[in-house]
Design a protein around this motif. Structure first.
Motif, PDB file in Angstrom:
ATOM      1  N   GLN A 108       0.844  -1.207   0.000  1.00 19.98           N
ATOM      2  CA  GLN A 108       0.000   0.000   0.000  1.00 19.98           C
ATOM      3  C   GLN A 108       0.868   1.242   0.000  1.00 19.98           C
ATOM      4  N   ARG A 109       0.623   2.125  -0.912  1.00 20.88           N
ATOM      5  CA  ARG A 109       1.419   3.337  -0.964  1.00 20.88           C
ATOM      6  C   ARG A 109       1.156   4.175   0.283  1.00 20.88           C
ATOM      7  N   PRO A 110       2.199   4.510   1.046  1.00 18.61           N
ATOM      8  CA  PRO A 110       1.962   5.298   2.255  1.00 18.61           C
ATOM      9  C   PRO A 110       1.648   6.741   1.883  1.00 18.61           C
ATOM     10  N   PRO A 111       0.913   7.429   2.754  1.00 21.04           N
ATOM     11  CA  PRO A 111       0.601   8.829   2.456  1.00 21.04           C
ATOM     12  C   PRO A 111       1.863   9.684   2.426  1.00 21.04           C
ATOM     13  N   GLU A 112       2.913   9.225   3.101  1.00 21.42           N
ATOM     14  CA  GLU A 112       4.195   9.948   3.102  1.00 21.42           C
ATOM     15  C   GLU A 112       5.296   8.891   3.081  1.00 21.42           C
ATOM     16  N   LEU A 113       6.120   8.910   2.054  1.00 20.29           N
ATOM     17  CA  LEU A 113       7.228   7.957   1.978  1.00 20.29           C
ATOM     18  C   LEU A 113       8.386   8.541   2.781  1.00 20.29           C
ATOM     19  N   ALA A 114       8.442   8.170   4.051  1.00 22.90           N
ATOM     20  CA  ALA A 114       9.403   8.814   4.952  1.00 22.90           C
ATOM     21  C   ALA A 114      10.723   8.044   5.002  1.00 22.90           C
ATOM     22  N   GLY A 115      11.817   8.774   5.193  1.00 24.76           N
ATOM     23  CA  GLY A 115      13.105   8.154   5.499  1.00 24.76           C
ATOM     24  C   GLY A 115      13.779   7.405   4.369  1.00 24.76           C
TER      25      GLY A 115
ATOM     26  N   ARG B 152      13.470   7.732  14.474  1.00 24.11           N
ATOM     27  CA  ARG B 152      12.411   8.492  15.140  1.00 24.11           C
ATOM     28  C   ARG B 152      11.927   9.670  14.286  1.00 24.11           C
ATOM     29  N   ILE B 153      12.868  10.363  13.666  1.00 21.34           N
ATOM     30  CA  ILE B 153      12.484  11.548  12.881  1.00 21.34           C
ATOM     31  C   ILE B 153      11.615  11.135  11.688  1.00 21.34           C
ATOM     32  N   ALA B 154      12.029  10.066  11.008  1.00 22.77           N
ATOM     33  CA  ALA B 154      11.268   9.626   9.835  1.00 22.77           C
ATOM     34  C   ALA B 154       9.896   9.075  10.240  1.00 22.77           C
ATOM     35  N   ALA B 155       9.854   8.346  11.365  1.00 17.07           N
ATOM     36  CA  ALA B 155       8.571   7.786  11.807  1.00 17.07           C
ATOM     37  C   ALA B 155       7.601   8.913  12.163  1.00 17.07           C
ATOM     38  N   ASP B 156       8.115   9.958  12.841  1.00 14.11           N
ATOM     39  CA  ASP B 156       7.259  11.101  13.164  1.00 14.11           C
ATOM     40  C   ASP B 156       6.756  11.779  11.890  1.00 14.11           C
ATOM     41  N   GLN B 157       7.646  11.872  10.918  1.00 18.40           N
ATOM     42  CA  GLN B 157       7.259  12.504   9.655  1.00 18.40           C
ATOM     43  C   GLN B 157       6.184  11.682   8.942  1.00 18.40           C
ATOM     44  N   ALA B 158       6.334  10.343   8.991  1.00 21.23           N
ATOM     45  CA  ALA B 158       5.346   9.460   8.350  1.00 21.23           C
ATOM     46  C   ALA B 158       3.960   9.677   8.955  1.00 21.23           C
TER      47      ALA B 158
ATOM     48  N   CYS C 189       3.078  12.631  10.945  1.00 25.28           N
ATOM     49  CA  CYS C 189       2.671  14.036  11.044  1.00 25.28           C
ATOM     50  C   CYS C 189       2.361  14.673   9.692  1.00 25.28           C
ATOM     51  N   ALA C 190       3.152  14.352   8.660  1.00 29.39           N
ATOM     52  CA  ALA C 190       2.950  15.043   7.379  1.00 29.39           C
ATOM     53  C   ALA C 190       1.543  14.800   6.818  1.00 29.39           C
ATOM     54  N   PRO C 191       1.065  13.546   6.790  1.00 31.13           N
ATOM     55  CA  PRO C 191      -0.297  13.333   6.260  1.00 31.13           C
ATOM     56  C   PRO C 191      -1.371  13.954   7.158  1.00 31.13           C
ATOM     57  N   ALA C 192      -1.130  13.938   8.492  1.00 32.41           N
ATOM     58  CA  ALA C 192      -2.113  14.494   9.426  1.00 32.41           C
ATOM     59  C   ALA C 192      -2.227  16.005   9.222  1.00 32.41           C
ATOM     60  N   GLU C 193      -1.059  16.629   9.048  1.00 31.57           N
ATOM     61  CA  GLU C 193      -1.046  18.078   8.880  1.00 31.57           C
ATOM     62  C   GLU C 193      -1.879  18.496   7.666  1.00 31.57           C
ATOM     63  N   ARG C 194      -1.823  17.663   6.623  1.00 32.35           N
ATOM     64  CA  ARG C 194      -2.604  17.997   5.429  1.00 32.35           C
ATOM     65  C   ARG C 194      -4.108  17.937   5.702  1.00 32.35           C
ATOM     66  N   GLU C 195      -4.477  17.244   6.795  1.00 35.18           N
ATOM     67  CA  GLU C 195      -5.888  17.183   7.199  1.00 35.18           C
ATOM     68  C   GLU C 195      -6.149  18.135   8.371  1.00 35.18           C
ATOM     69  N   GLY C 196      -5.168  18.974   8.694  1.00 36.41           N
ATOM     70  CA  GLY C 196      -5.337  19.928   9.787  1.00 36.41           C
ATOM     71  C   GLY C 196      -5.289  19.292  11.169  1.00 36.41           C
ATOM     72  N   VAL C 197      -4.577  18.159  11.304  1.00 36.46           N
ATOM     73  CA  VAL C 197      -4.520  17.441  12.583  1.00 36.46           C
ATOM     74  C   VAL C 197      -3.086  17.445  13.118  1.00 36.46           C
ATOM     75  N   GLU C 198      -2.966  17.609  14.439  1.00 34.30           N
ATOM     76  CA  GLU C 198      -1.637  17.602  15.056  1.00 34.30           C
ATOM     77  C   GLU C 198      -1.523  16.530  16.128  1.00 34.30           C
ATOM     78  N   TYR C 199      -0.272  16.216  16.473  1.00 37.95           N
ATOM     79  CA  TYR C 199       0.002  15.248  17.543  1.00 37.95           C
ATOM     80  C   TYR C 199       0.690  15.958  18.694  1.00 37.95           C
ATOM     81  N   GLU C 200       0.329  15.605  19.926  1.00 35.44           N
ATOM     82  CA  GLU C 200       1.139  16.031  21.064  1.00 35.44           C
ATOM     83  C   GLU C 200       2.424  15.218  21.058  1.00 35.44           C
ATOM     84  N   GLN C 201       3.506  15.826  21.583  1.00 36.59           N
ATOM     85  CA  GLN C 201       4.792  15.131  21.596  1.00 36.59           C
ATOM     86  C   GLN C 201       4.681  13.767  22.282  1.00 36.59           C
ATOM     87  N   LYS C 202       3.936  13.705  23.382  1.00 38.27           N
ATOM     88  CA  LYS C 202       3.816  12.447  24.139  1.00 38.27           C
ATOM     89  C   LYS C 202       3.093  11.380  23.322  1.00 38.27           C
TER      90      LYS C 202
END
Ligand SMILES: Nc1ncnc2c1ncn2[C@@H]1O[C@H](COP(=O)(O)OP(=O)(O)OP(=O)(O)O)[C@@H](O)[C@H]1O
Ligand SMILES: [Mg+2]
Length: 402
Positions: free
Chosen positions: A14-21, A241-247, A249-262
């Motif tokens: 399945q093509r991921p919404p963000e090809l991270a890392g 960790r950086i790539a996993a967060d990007q995988a 956060c990037a698609p969520a941001e496009r939907e106007g959604v954010e994650y808390e650091q925790k």
């Protein structure tokens, strides 16, 4: 949150919404394409890694990159006990069809297609009745004389050389992508290596890009000792960790959604950075979270759902492919890797210890081990040891009742 807008995509290929890392691999492949198209010596790429790390997805991305540079491309998924002839014929047919509109001499294309047809028809056993014979969907007459000797090594060299010739005419190249490459038979692997070797010596613009399980390099070097110099092996691994967060956060941001650091901390702890798990936990968390920003509590509430999904879709479906004897073998493996590899849940286990724990002679377990390797459930990276091809499989088995 709205499940319809859930961007995550757990699933094989399945093509991921963000090809991270994977920027490094994409950039390296861009250089390979340019060099090969210019007749420079270059090793081809072979991606290796565990199940679910994103080999197929990356292979598809590399293919898109080649198409973007106007290369002709084709893709094969190798299967155990299937000869390479038909799928190679179909893939090169596709590749040359992509090049044909830019070629100035249609009769040269037809000549190649005729040769390709003769190559493909050679895959039919000589005794097959006419109506049982497989017919490739190529509507020019077969031309005998090249690539139809019946010796796969000779035929591949000729076929690849001529496909590369067509690509040279239009100033690009041909890229043949082979997924699950470890499943090719020994004669086909050997022929493929020989053909790649020959083509690279000629500076002809055709490359083979493979993907497969971690023991693929061993499969290739068992066929031809020079394979290590032919391919550049790229280990595809879990995301940092950086790539996993990007995988996530990037698609969520496009939907106007954010994650808390925790929340991201909790997700990384659950997924271990394995791309399949990143998608699975991301998807379940999205469905459970009432609103943005997503919290660590949302991740905790969603985790059992993600685990249940994985138990069925990722682990269970594979476990069911095994016979009772093979399951027993894997359970023994799981128990041992749990005991010895406390800090590495996917640690390799010596086969001698598996035999000891089952109170059996090692030789009597070889059929189960070989069958599991053939089914792609375990692999032997180092002599005398085996490991699961599926990340966290040992941990999964240890939670299952016997
Ligand atoms: N770089 C990435 N970033 C985010 N998600 C990814 C990435 N690569 C793959 N994924 C996701 O991981 C999952 C598995 O990908 P894929 O099927 O390509 O793995 P694979 O290595 O080919 O597995 P298998 O060995 O089982 O064929 C898919 O859901 C995909 O969307
Ligand atoms: Mg795959």
């Amino acid at each position: 949150m709205d499940p319809i807008r859930n961007p995550y995509a757990p699933g094989a290929g399945q093509r991921p919404p963000e090809l991270a890392g994977r920027d490094e691999q994409l950039a390296a492949f861009g250089v390979v394409l340019e060099r090969v198209a210019n007749g420079r010596p270059e090793r081809s790429l072979v991606l290796t890694g565990l199940r679910g790390v994103g080999k197929t997805v990356l292979l598809n991305a590399l293919r898109s990159q080649a198409i973007g540079r106007l290369w002709g491309t084709g893709k094969i998924e190798a299967r155990p006990d299937q000869s390479l002839r038909r799928p190679v014929a179909a893939a090169l047919h596709m590749a040359v069809r992509e090049l044909a509109p830019r070629h100035r001499a249609p009769d040269r294309i037809d000549a190649f297609l005729g040769e390709l047809k003769a190559f493909a028809l050679r895959g039919n056993p000589p005794t097959a009745k006419l109506r049982d014979r497989w017919q490739p969907g190529i509507d020019v007459p077969a031309r005998s004389g090249r690539a139809d000797s019946g010796d796969i090594e000779i035929d591949l060299v000729e076929l690849f050389t001529d496909a590369a010739g067509v690509a040279t005419d239009v100033g690009t190249g041909v890229a043949l992508f082979i997924d699950e490459m470890q499943d090719l038979g020994p004669a086909d692997v050997s022929a493929l290596c020989a053909a790649c070797h020959e083509l690279s010596q000629l500076g002809a613009p055709l490359i083979v890009v493979g993907a497969g399980l971690p023991h693929l390099p061993a499969v290739l070097s068992a066929a031809k000792s020079y394979s290590e110099r032919l391919f550049r092996y790229q280990r595809i691994d879990r995301l940092d960790r950086i790539a996993a967060d990007q995988a996530l956060c990037a698609p969520a941001e496009r939907e106007g959604v954010e994650y808390e650091q925790k929340a991201l901390d909790a997700l990384y702890e659950q997924s271990g950075g394995y791309p399949y798990f990143v998608q699975a936990y991301g998807k379940a968390t999205w469905d459970h979270a009432p609103r943005s920003p997503v919290t660590a509590a949302d991740v905790r509430v969603a985790a059992p759902d993600a685990e249940a999904e994985l138990a069925v879709g990722f682990f269970g479906s594979r476990f069911e492919r095994a016979t009772p004897a093979e399951r027993e073998y894997m359970r023994a493996m799981a128990a041992l890797s749990g005991a010895t590899g406390a800090d590495d849940p996917d640690a390799a286990v010596p086969t001698a210890e598996i035999a000891r724990s089952l109170e059996r002679k090692p030789a009597s377990l070889s059929p189960a081990r070989d069958a599991l390797i053939k089914k792609g459930l375990i692999y032997s990276g180092e002599r005398g040891t085996v490991a699961f091809t599926v990340p966290h499989f040992g941990r999964y088995l240890r939670t299952q009742p016997a």
